[in-house]
Design a protein around this motif. Structure first.
Motif, short mmCIF file in Angstrom:
data_model
loop_
_atom_site.label_atom_id
_atom_site.label_comp_id
_atom_site.label_asym_id
_atom_site.label_seq_id
_atom_site.Cartn_x
_atom_site.Cartn_y
_atom_site.Cartn_z
N CYS A 112 -2.09 2.47 8.60
CA CYS A 112 -1.43 1.16 8.59
C CYS A 112 -0.06 1.25 9.27
O CYS A 112 0.66 2.23 9.11
CB CYS A 112 -1.29 0.66 7.16
SG CYS A 112 -2.85 0.03 6.51
N ARG A 113 0.29 0.20 10.00
CA ARG A 113 1.47 0.28 10.87
C ARG A 113 2.60 -0.67 10.50
O ARG A 113 3.75 -0.42 10.83
CB ARG A 113 1.04 -0.02 12.32
CG ARG A 113 -0.06 0.88 12.84
CD ARG A 113 -0.73 0.27 14.05
NE ARG A 113 -1.46 -0.95 13.71
CZ ARG A 113 -2.03 -1.76 14.61
NH1 ARG A 113 -1.92 -1.49 15.89
NH2 ARG A 113 -2.66 -2.85 14.21
N TYR A 114 2.29 -1.79 9.84
CA TYR A 114 3.27 -2.86 9.71
C TYR A 114 3.68 -3.13 8.27
O TYR A 114 4.02 -4.27 7.92
CB TYR A 114 2.72 -4.15 10.33
CG TYR A 114 2.28 -4.01 11.76
CD1 TYR A 114 3.14 -3.48 12.72
CD2 TYR A 114 1.00 -4.39 12.16
CE1 TYR A 114 2.74 -3.34 14.04
CE2 TYR A 114 0.59 -4.25 13.47
CZ TYR A 114 1.46 -3.73 14.42
OH TYR A 114 1.06 -3.59 15.72
N LEU B 99 7.25 -4.71 7.82
CA LEU B 99 7.32 -6.08 8.32
C LEU B 99 6.58 -7.03 7.39
O LEU B 99 7.08 -8.11 7.04
CB LEU B 99 6.73 -6.16 9.72
CG LEU B 99 6.60 -7.55 10.34
CD1 LEU B 99 7.95 -8.22 10.46
CD2 LEU B 99 5.91 -7.47 11.70
N ILE B 100 5.39 -6.64 6.94
CA ILE B 100 4.58 -7.49 6.07
C ILE B 100 5.29 -7.72 4.74
O ILE B 100 5.34 -8.85 4.23
CB ILE B 100 3.20 -6.86 5.85
CG1 ILE B 100 2.41 -6.85 7.17
CG2 ILE B 100 2.42 -7.61 4.77
CD1 ILE B 100 1.17 -5.99 7.14
N LEU C 141 -1.11 -10.62 9.30
CA LEU C 141 -0.72 -9.28 9.75
C LEU C 141 -1.29 -8.20 8.83
O LEU C 141 -1.74 -7.15 9.29
CB LEU C 141 0.81 -9.17 9.81
CG LEU C 141 1.49 -9.83 11.00
CD1 LEU C 141 3.01 -9.69 10.87
CD2 LEU C 141 1.03 -9.19 12.31
N ASP D 268 -3.95 -5.50 10.03
CA ASP D 268 -3.51 -4.11 9.91
C ASP D 268 -4.54 -3.26 9.18
O ASP D 268 -4.84 -2.13 9.60
CB ASP D 268 -2.16 -4.06 9.19
CG ASP D 268 -1.38 -2.79 9.53
OD1 ASP D 268 -1.64 -2.20 10.60
OD2 ASP D 268 -0.52 -2.40 8.73
#
Length: 404
Positions: A327-329, A332-333, A375, A379
């Motif tokens: 998982c990358r965000y 931000l999430i 998102l 993701d």
């Protein structure tokens, strides 16, 4: 069913007491019951109370255009509301605990299944999430607590969904079809979960039978078929444009009437169109397919609320292997959810009470909220597909994948 550990018993007991403690403040619960983020025209406890009053007064509850919930709920609460006042807090708190317990059992069954599939080398040294942790993440999620205390009737739909998934994982086709039929009967949109459940159990005829029984009972109880238009008609055609955290209401307030039918078809079709590709691509992972579809449902249904997000967010931690690797965000999430949660009540107050804002304020923050959900959904789908690719191609781990 497994025996609860002392830690699990403490989690459930604390969550139960916390809910009852908040319920003991009627001013708080009544305020929350009127919040558009928590209650919609098709899940509002206040409207359910009005429907019960009309029914008990021998007035057809579906004639006034106010009551939009199923006759089954009307029947249940016509009885419950004759009991002592503490019955309703006990009922909603118990439903929340049952959902949490079902989620913990689903986690156990998933982890047992995962033992027989291939894993990445790095995953073999990672301890999987504890089922009690999944239950705690659901029970102490602020969205879950607020949904319970606001007495959103969507909790009964969420309970039906998790029990359908649990029954399917155990290979019990008839109970699984009953629970998904009940969820579909209560809220319509859970019908999109049926193909994902059929990846585990094959019993479409049973689903049709249960739906027929539920509709037959509803016809007998209400005395007519008027409930169809007031419940499913409202959900499908969005006849009540009360603001909520979804994307339908503002669009259909602004649109010209001559275009309404076309965009109604587009919006509803857009929600259900994801079902086939998700079930085909994730046919070997029905639990993850249902998680993704619950996310789609929480974002794109006509009357979403925080209760939809609370179920989706409770299913996501079951797939903890995705968060540890791909998982990358996350940052931000998390910030989008916090940003929307803080500003939505403020913008609503500016629009409705202070008169210094307009509908654009509130709708804009609901778009931020749904952006966070989208998102998160994209993701975890990326993480799942990337992990699946890395398992099949160990030499590609950590390398970018180029599609030609």
């Amino acid at each position: 069913m497994t025996t609860l550990s002392k830690k699990s018993k403490l989690i459930y007991a604390t969550a139960f007491v916390l809910r009852l403690a908040i319920f003991s403040f009627p001013s708080v619960t009544n305020t929350l019951a009127q919040r558009v983020e928590l209650s919609t025209p098709v899940t509002s406890f206040k409207r359910l109370t009005e429907g019960v009053f009309l029914y008990s007064s021998n007035v057809p509850p579906y004639d006034g255009g106010v009551f939009h919930q199923s006759p089954l709920l009307l029947c249940l609460f016509s009885f419950v509301m004759t009991l002592p006042s503490f019955t309703i807090p006990l009922l909603f708190s118990t439903v929340d605990l049952l959902i949490a317990y079902a989620l913990s059992t689903i986690t156990q069954l998933k982890q047992q299944r995962d033992k027989s599939i291939k894993k990445l080398q790095v995953e073999r040294d990672i301890t999987p999430i504890l089922p009690s942790t999944v239950a705690a993440l659901y029970l102490f999620n602020p969205l879950t607590i607020l949904s319970c205390v606001s007495r959103s009737t969507l909790l009964f739909t969420n309970l039906s969904i998790v029990l359908a998934l649990l029954s399917a994982l155990k290979g019990k086709s008839k109970p699984a079809m009953f629970w998904i039929a009940l969820a579909s009967y209560l809220s319509f949109y859970p019908t999109m979960l049926l193909p994902a459940l059929l990846l585990n159990v094959y019993s479409v005829g049973s689903f049709a039978g249960w739906i027929s029984v539920l509709f037959g009972f509803s016809r007998f109880f209400s005395g007519s078929w008027d409930f169809l238009n007031s419940t499913y008609g409202t959900i499908i055609f969005v006849t009540d444009l009360t603001p909520n955290v979804g994307m339908f209401w503002y669009f259909f307030i602004e649109i010209f009437d001559q275009f309404r039918s076309f965009f109604m078809v587009v919006f509803q079709f857009h929600t259900f169109i994801f079902t086939a590709p998700i079930c085909i691509k994730l046919r070997n992972q029905p639990i993850f397919a249902i998680t993704v579809l619950c996310g789609v449902m929480a974002i794109f249904k006509s009357y979403p609320s925080a209760s939809d997000a609370s179920l989706y967010l409770a299913l996501v931690p079951i797939h903890d292997e995705l968060f540890k690797l791909d998982c990358r965000y996350g940052f931000l999430i998390s910030n989008l959810f916090l940003y929307a949660s803080g500003l939505a009540p403020i913008f609503w107050h500016l629009w409705i009470y202070a008169g210094s804002g307009n509908a654009n304020f509130f709708y804009a923050i609901t778009l931020v909220y749904n952006l966070g959900q989208i998102l998160l959904l994209t993701d975890i789908v990326y993480a799942f597909l990337r992990r699946q690719f890395d398992v099949e191609n160990p030499n590609a781990i950590g390398k970018p994948v180029l599609h030609k």
